[in-house]
Structures are given as structure tokens and as C-alpha cells.
Motif scaffolding. Structure first.
Motif, PDB file in Angstrom:
ATOM      1  N   MET A 209       0.817  -1.401  -0.047  1.00 50.52           N
ATOM      2  CA  MET A 209      -0.080  -0.024  -0.008  1.00 50.52           C
ATOM      3  C   MET A 209       0.933   1.246  -0.056  1.00 50.52           C
ATOM      4  O   MET A 209       1.992   1.378   0.660  1.00 50.52           O
ATOM      5  N   ASP A 210       0.133   2.339  -0.392  1.00 52.32           N
ATOM      6  CA  ASP A 210       0.789   3.732  -0.366  1.00 52.32           C
ATOM      7  C   ASP A 210       1.327   4.014   1.048  1.00 52.32           C
ATOM      8  O   ASP A 210       0.498   3.813   1.713  1.00 52.32           O
ATOM      9  N   GLN A 211       2.333   4.774   1.158  1.00 52.19           N
ATOM     10  CA  GLN A 211       2.830   5.020   2.424  1.00 52.19           C
ATOM     11  C   GLN A 211       1.862   5.997   3.132  1.00 52.19           C
ATOM     12  O   GLN A 211       1.685   6.052   4.382  1.00 52.19           O
ATOM     13  N   LYS A 212       1.062   6.801   2.451  1.00 48.21           N
ATOM     14  CA  LYS A 212      -0.026   7.659   3.160  1.00 48.21           C
ATOM     15  C   LYS A 212      -1.061   6.789   3.780  1.00 48.21           C
ATOM     16  O   LYS A 212      -1.558   7.172   4.766  1.00 48.21           O
ATOM     17  N   VAL A 213      -1.586   5.499   2.867  1.00 50.70           N
ATOM     18  CA  VAL A 213      -2.347   4.702   3.518  1.00 50.70           C
ATOM     19  C   VAL A 213      -1.770   4.011   4.707  1.00 50.70           C
ATOM     20  O   VAL A 213      -2.687   3.736   5.572  1.00 50.70           O
ATOM     21  N   GLN A 214      -0.617   3.552   4.763  1.00 49.18           N
ATOM     22  CA  GLN A 214       0.025   2.908   5.571  1.00 49.18           C
ATOM     23  C   GLN A 214      -0.285   3.862   7.127  1.00 49.18           C
ATOM     24  O   GLN A 214      -0.372   3.321   8.023  1.00 49.18           O
ATOM     25  N   ASP A 241      -9.653  -1.663  -6.695  1.00 48.55           N
ATOM     26  CA  ASP A 241     -10.626  -1.079  -7.454  1.00 48.55           C
ATOM     27  C   ASP A 241     -10.557   0.118  -7.915  1.00 48.55           C
ATOM     28  O   ASP A 241     -11.100   0.902  -8.911  1.00 48.55           O
ATOM     29  N   TYR A 242     -10.081   1.043  -6.843  1.00 49.96           N
ATOM     30  CA  TYR A 242     -10.392   2.474  -6.716  1.00 49.96           C
ATOM     31  C   TYR A 242      -9.142   3.226  -6.728  1.00 49.96           C
ATOM     32  O   TYR A 242      -8.772   4.483  -7.102  1.00 49.96           O
ATOM     33  N   GLU A 243      -7.922   2.679  -6.495  1.00 48.08           N
ATOM     34  CA  GLU A 243      -6.392   2.972  -6.439  1.00 48.08           C
ATOM     35  C   GLU A 243      -6.316   4.000  -5.213  1.00 48.08           C
ATOM     36  O   GLU A 243      -5.080   4.011  -5.041  1.00 48.08           O
ATOM     37  N   SER A 244      -7.076   4.878  -4.997  1.00 52.04           N
ATOM     38  CA  SER A 244      -6.870   5.766  -3.683  1.00 52.04           C
ATOM     39  C   SER A 244      -8.030   5.635  -3.013  1.00 52.04           C
ATOM     40  O   SER A 244      -9.012   4.944  -3.216  1.00 52.04           O
ATOM     41  N   ILE A 245      -7.727   6.088  -1.626  1.00 53.33           N
ATOM     42  CA  ILE A 245      -8.861   6.244  -0.487  1.00 53.33           C
ATOM     43  C   ILE A 245      -8.592   7.120   0.464  1.00 53.33           C
ATOM     44  O   ILE A 245      -7.386   7.540   0.736  1.00 53.33           O
ATOM     45  N   SER A 246      -9.659   7.733   0.873  1.00 52.66           N
ATOM     46  CA  SER A 246      -9.579   8.787   1.921  1.00 52.66           C
ATOM     47  C   SER A 246      -9.372   7.876   3.295  1.00 52.66           C
ATOM     48  O   SER A 246      -9.642   6.948   3.434  1.00 52.66           O
ATOM     49  N   GLN A 247      -9.066   8.903   4.315  1.00 53.48           N
ATOM     50  CA  GLN A 247      -8.803   8.022   5.766  1.00 53.48           C
ATOM     51  C   GLN A 247     -10.036   7.749   6.272  1.00 53.48           C
ATOM     52  O   GLN A 247     -10.357   6.529   6.821  1.00 53.48           O
ATOM     53  N   SER A 248     -11.264   8.686   6.028  1.00 52.43           N
ATOM     54  CA  SER A 248     -12.721   8.303   6.431  1.00 52.43           C
ATOM     55  C   SER A 248     -12.937   7.103   5.721  1.00 52.43           C
ATOM     56  O   SER A 248     -13.856   5.940   6.464  1.00 52.43           O
ATOM     57  N   MET A 250     -11.267   4.527   4.445  1.00 48.88           N
ATOM     58  CA  MET A 250     -10.472   3.447   4.912  1.00 48.88           C
ATOM     59  C   MET A 250     -11.054   2.909   6.362  1.00 48.88           C
ATOM     60  O   MET A 250     -11.221   1.867   6.436  1.00 48.88           O
ATOM     61  N   ILE A 251     -11.510   3.962   7.137  1.00 50.39           N
ATOM     62  CA  ILE A 251     -12.137   3.487   8.576  1.00 50.39           C
ATOM     63  C   ILE A 251     -13.226   2.675   8.200  1.00 50.39           C
ATOM     64  O   ILE A 251     -13.416   1.426   8.807  1.00 50.39           O
ATOM     65  N   THR A 252     -14.241   3.168   7.402  1.00 49.33           N
ATOM     66  CA  THR A 252     -15.363   2.430   7.009  1.00 49.33           C
ATOM     67  C   THR A 252     -15.000   1.020   6.456  1.00 49.33           C
ATOM     68  O   THR A 252     -15.727   0.131   6.801  1.00 49.33           O
ATOM     69  N   VAL A 253     -14.305   0.822   5.374  1.00 51.87           N
ATOM     70  CA  VAL A 253     -13.970  -0.465   4.841  1.00 51.87           C
ATOM     71  C   VAL A 253     -13.506  -1.180   5.855  1.00 51.87           C
ATOM     72  O   VAL A 253     -13.934  -2.478   6.207  1.00 51.87           O
ATOM     73  N   LEU A 254     -12.662  -0.938   6.753  1.00 58.08           N
ATOM     74  CA  LEU A 254     -12.032  -1.972   7.809  1.00 58.08           C
ATOM     75  C   LEU A 254     -12.997  -2.119   8.765  1.00 58.08           C
ATOM     76  O   LEU A 254     -13.326  -3.321   9.170  1.00 58.08           O
ATOM     77  N   ASN A 255     -14.044  -1.311   9.413  1.00 56.54           N
ATOM     78  CA  ASN A 255     -14.817  -1.566  10.323  1.00 56.54           C
ATOM     79  C   ASN A 255     -16.137  -2.293   9.620  1.00 56.54           C
ATOM     80  O   ASN A 255     -16.694  -3.037  10.545  1.00 56.54           O
ATOM     81  N   GLU A 256     -16.103  -2.322   8.432  1.00 62.22           N
ATOM     82  CA  GLU A 256     -17.414  -3.142   7.746  1.00 62.22           C
ATOM     83  C   GLU A 256     -17.148  -4.811   7.590  1.00 62.22           C
ATOM     84  O   GLU A 256     -17.982  -5.330   7.660  1.00 62.22           O
ATOM     85  N   MET A 257     -15.650  -4.941   7.990  1.00 58.73           N
ATOM     86  CA  MET A 257     -15.411  -6.123   8.160  1.00 58.73           C
ATOM     87  C   MET A 257     -15.272  -6.841   9.416  1.00 58.73           C
ATOM     88  O   MET A 257     -14.992  -8.185   9.440  1.00 58.73           O
ATOM     89  N   ILE A 258     -15.564  -6.068  10.402  1.00 55.04           N
ATOM     90  CA  ILE A 258     -15.759  -6.435  11.691  1.00 55.04           C
ATOM     91  C   ILE A 258     -17.014  -7.273  11.913  1.00 55.04           C
ATOM     92  O   ILE A 258     -17.685  -6.325  11.966  1.00 55.04           O
ATOM     93  N   THR A 259     -16.982  -8.387  12.527  1.00 50.67           N
ATOM     94  CA  THR A 259     -18.364  -9.154  12.719  1.00 50.67           C
ATOM     95  C   THR A 259     -19.108  -8.256  13.858  1.00 50.67           C
ATOM     96  O   THR A 259     -18.636  -8.038  14.956  1.00 50.67           O
ATOM     97  N   GLY A 260     -20.404  -7.895  13.438  1.00 51.71           N
ATOM     98  CA  GLY A 260     -21.129  -7.143  14.447  1.00 51.71           C
ATOM     99  C   GLY A 260     -21.159  -5.685  14.265  1.00 51.71           C
ATOM    100  O   GLY A 260     -21.887  -4.887  14.708  1.00 51.71           O
ATOM    101  N   LYS A 261     -20.331  -5.251  13.394  1.00 55.08           N
ATOM    102  CA  LYS A 261     -20.203  -3.807  13.276  1.00 55.08           C
ATOM    103  C   LYS A 261     -21.222  -3.147  12.260  1.00 55.08           C
ATOM    104  O   LYS A 261     -21.380  -2.178  12.524  1.00 55.08           O
ATOM    105  N   THR A 262     -21.969  -3.904  11.516  1.00 56.57           N
ATOM    106  CA  THR A 262     -22.802  -3.360  10.546  1.00 56.57           C
ATOM    107  C   THR A 262     -23.945  -4.624  10.517  1.00 56.57           C
ATOM    108  O   THR A 262     -23.716  -5.870  10.958  1.00 56.57           O
ATOM    109  N   GLN A 263     -25.316  -4.106  10.495  1.00 59.10           N
ATOM    110  CA  GLN A 263     -26.164  -5.122  10.273  1.00 59.10           C
ATOM    111  C   GLN A 263     -26.366  -5.714   9.057  1.00 59.10           C
ATOM    112  O   GLN A 263     -27.084  -6.788   8.901  1.00 59.10           O
ATOM    113  N   SER A 264     -25.944  -5.284   7.819  1.00 60.07           N
ATOM    114  CA  SER A 264     -26.060  -5.779   6.574  1.00 60.07           C
ATOM    115  C   SER A 264     -24.635  -5.530   5.917  1.00 60.07           C
ATOM    116  O   SER A 264     -23.894  -4.585   6.097  1.00 60.07           O
TER     117      SER A 264
END
Length: 309
Positions: A209-214, A241-248, A250-264
Motif C-alpha cells: 500500500m501507498d505510504q499515506k495509506v499506511q 478497484d479505486y486506486e486511492s482512498i480517504s482516511q474516513s 478506509m475506516i469504513t472499509v475496515l469497520n465493515e469487515m468486523i463481525t457485528g459492526k454492521t447489520q448488513s
């Protein structure tokens, strides 16, 4: 007399430090002023004042430096350390002004190879030390292979620097590459690997990953704890898919992968994926309308099929 074979499980005799450095019975040492010796450039192995260093300092105070360090001459009349940074540091702490040293003329690449080989004999080596040492050794070996001596057995062969390095350090080629990948991590994440807070495999995935994402990821870890491998996989997939990502985001993507964080769970169709099925004449809205019509048709067919049962 026939050569004696080793029995299964019998240990192979390890070479001495002198044999490793190629100076057994061949070169004598001289006492050199410590202040005339400079560290090896970009030396990847850390010299730490820990309990083992204290023991080495006490040993040198009592017995002196028993094994000479290896240095090479520099253009300014001094010397560059090849092998013996810890011994020299301990000698300085013990109050010594000079240290026994073997002086050898070495090219930059030969010096790098010898430095890595000598330090790799240590019992405990941090992942970060291995990472930069393997990279230096690999690059030096590749350069040497590109200009072999005419009498070298490498001439006319398909020489592989990675295979030689793997053989020298006793690791698989894949493992060597994993360690080299760590050199692309930001220091904060690399420190987590050294302190065993982050698994090697996870760190390797992050290294792409890009150092900014790191940096975003490091801040996320500080706030939420260590990320899981499947979270990193999801983040890498998003970046493909998107090549770049904002910090907010990234937080959404990571949180969505945690069981129980989202209902769907969400299903994402990127424009990049959809262009495989639609020409450039179609806008994003056009593609969305067509997909909805197709899904409605599919749903109607499914319901009609169920009613007919």
C-alpha cells in the motif's frame, strides 16, 4: 581414505568466525584507533545497550577483544567497519582506545555480502534487520552477477541472486522476498513487526500500500487495536478497484469487515468492473438503470418459477 559420512541427525560442524570472514590462518590483526573507524554505510543491524551488551562490555574489560573486527580502508585514510559493530561499541564502553582489526581491501558489493553473512550468524535478529540486510545482500549479489569474472563459474549460467541468498541464509526464496517487502513499510509499522505486535504476513500485505495509506492504517491501529488479515485483504481489494482512498473511507472499509459492526453487508460494483459489460457511451446512471431492470426481470422470473411449483 573414504570420506566419512554423517549419520542421520548428526550435527554438521559450524565454521568459526575467522573461517566465515575468510581469514583463518591467513591474515593477522593490527591495533587500530577506534576513532579512525566509521560504521558501515546504511548498516542494517542494530547495536543495542541490553543485558547481552553489558555482558560483552564486562568480558572485554576482563579479557580484551578476543576476536578481531574486520574493516576496509577508506579514501580519507580511515577505515570502514565490515563486521564488529557490537564489539567496537562494547570496547568504547569499556574504555578502550584501540581495537584489534583485520584490514582487507573489498569492493562495495563484496563488503556488503561479507557484512550481511557475518551478522546473520547472530542468534537473535529482528525482522527489520533481516529485511534491510537481505535487500542489501540481494542487490549486491545481482550487481556482482552482472559483471562476473571471466573465470567465474557463473559465466554462461542462469545465475539467480535470490536462490543464492536463500541458500546462504537458510530460508526459502518466498520467505526472503517476504522479509525484503518489509523495507517498504513505514517505520511505525515496521516497529510493530519487530515487537511482535503485527504478524509478518499481515505486514507484507500492508507493504504493497501507498505510504499515506499506511500512515492512515497506523493511526487506525493506535485507536482500535491491531487489524486482522481479512481487514487488510478487504482494504487491498478496495485499492485495486479505486486506486486511492480517504482516511474516513478506509475506516469504513475496515469497520465493515468486523463481525457485528454492521447489520448488513454491502455489494459494490465499481465503474471499472462494469465497463467490461457497457461501452463508453453509457453513463453511470444509465448502467444503474439497466442493472435494476435486469434484476427486476430476474426477480419476476424467479417468482414465476416458484409459483409454478
Amino acid at each position: 581414505m573414504a570420506e566419512k559420512k554423517l549419520r542421520p541427525g548428526q550435527k554438521i560442524k559450524m565454521v568459526s568466525v575467522d573461517e566465515l570472514l575468510g581469514c583463518a590462518g591467513e591474515e593477522s590483526s593490527l591495533e587500530i584507533d577506534i576513532n579512525r573507524i566509521q560504521p558501515f554505510q546504511n548498516h542494517p543491524f542494530k547495536v543495542v545497550d541490553d543485558a547481552k551488551m553489558d555482558d560483552l562490555v564486562n568480558s572485554i574489560r576482563q579479557n580484551g577483544v578476543l576476536t578481531p573486527v574486520l574493516v576496509r580502508p577508506t579514501d580519507d585514510g580511515g577505515y570502514e567497519m565490515i563486521s564488529g559493530h557490537r564489539r567496537m561499541h562494547a570496547a568504547e564502553r569499556a574504555g578502550l582506545a584501540t581495537i584489534p582489526a583485520i584490514i582487507r581491501e573489498l569492493t562495495d558489493d563484496d563488503a556488503t555480502i561479507v557484512m550481511v553473512e557475518a551478522n546473520s550468524q547472530r542468534e537473535e535478529i529482528l525482522p527489520s534487520e533481516k529485511a534491510f540486510a537481505y535487500k542489501m545482500r540481494y542487490e549486491a549479489t545481482k550487481r556482482k552477477a552482472g559483471r562476473p569474472d571471466k573465470n567465474s563459474p557463473q559465466v554462461g549460467t542462469n545465475f539467480r541472486a535470490d536462490e543464492e541468498l536463500a541458500k546462504e541464509v537458510g530460508e526459502s526464496k518466498n520467505q526472503v522476498y517476504r522479509f525484503i517487502r518489509l523495507t517498504d513499510l513505514i517505520p511505525e509499522l515496521l516497529e510493530m513487526v519487530d515487537t511482535k505486535k503485527m504478524p509478518l504476513v499481515t505486514a507484507v500485505d500492508i507493504s504493497y500500500m501507498d505510504q499515506k495509506v499506511q500512515q492512515y492504517l497506523y493511526e487506525y491501529i493506535k485507536e482500535n487495536g491491531m487489524v486482522k488479515s481479512y481487514q487488510v485483504t478487504a482494504l487491498r481489494k478496495y485499492l485495486e478497484d479505486y486506486e486511492s482512498i480517504s482516511q474516513s473511507k478506509m475506516i469504513t472499509v475496515l469497520n465493515e469487515m468486523i463481525t457485528g459492526k454492521t447489520q448488513s453487508k454491502s455489494v459494490h460494483f465499481t465503474e471499472k468492473k462494469l465497463r467490461k459489460y457497457f461501452s463508453s457511451n453509457y453513463t453511470v446512471n444509465d448502467m444503474e438503470k439497466i442493472m435494476i431492470r435486469l434484476l427486476e426481470k430476474w426477480k419476476s422470473e424467479q417468482e414465476g418459477g416458484n409459483n409454478g411449483i
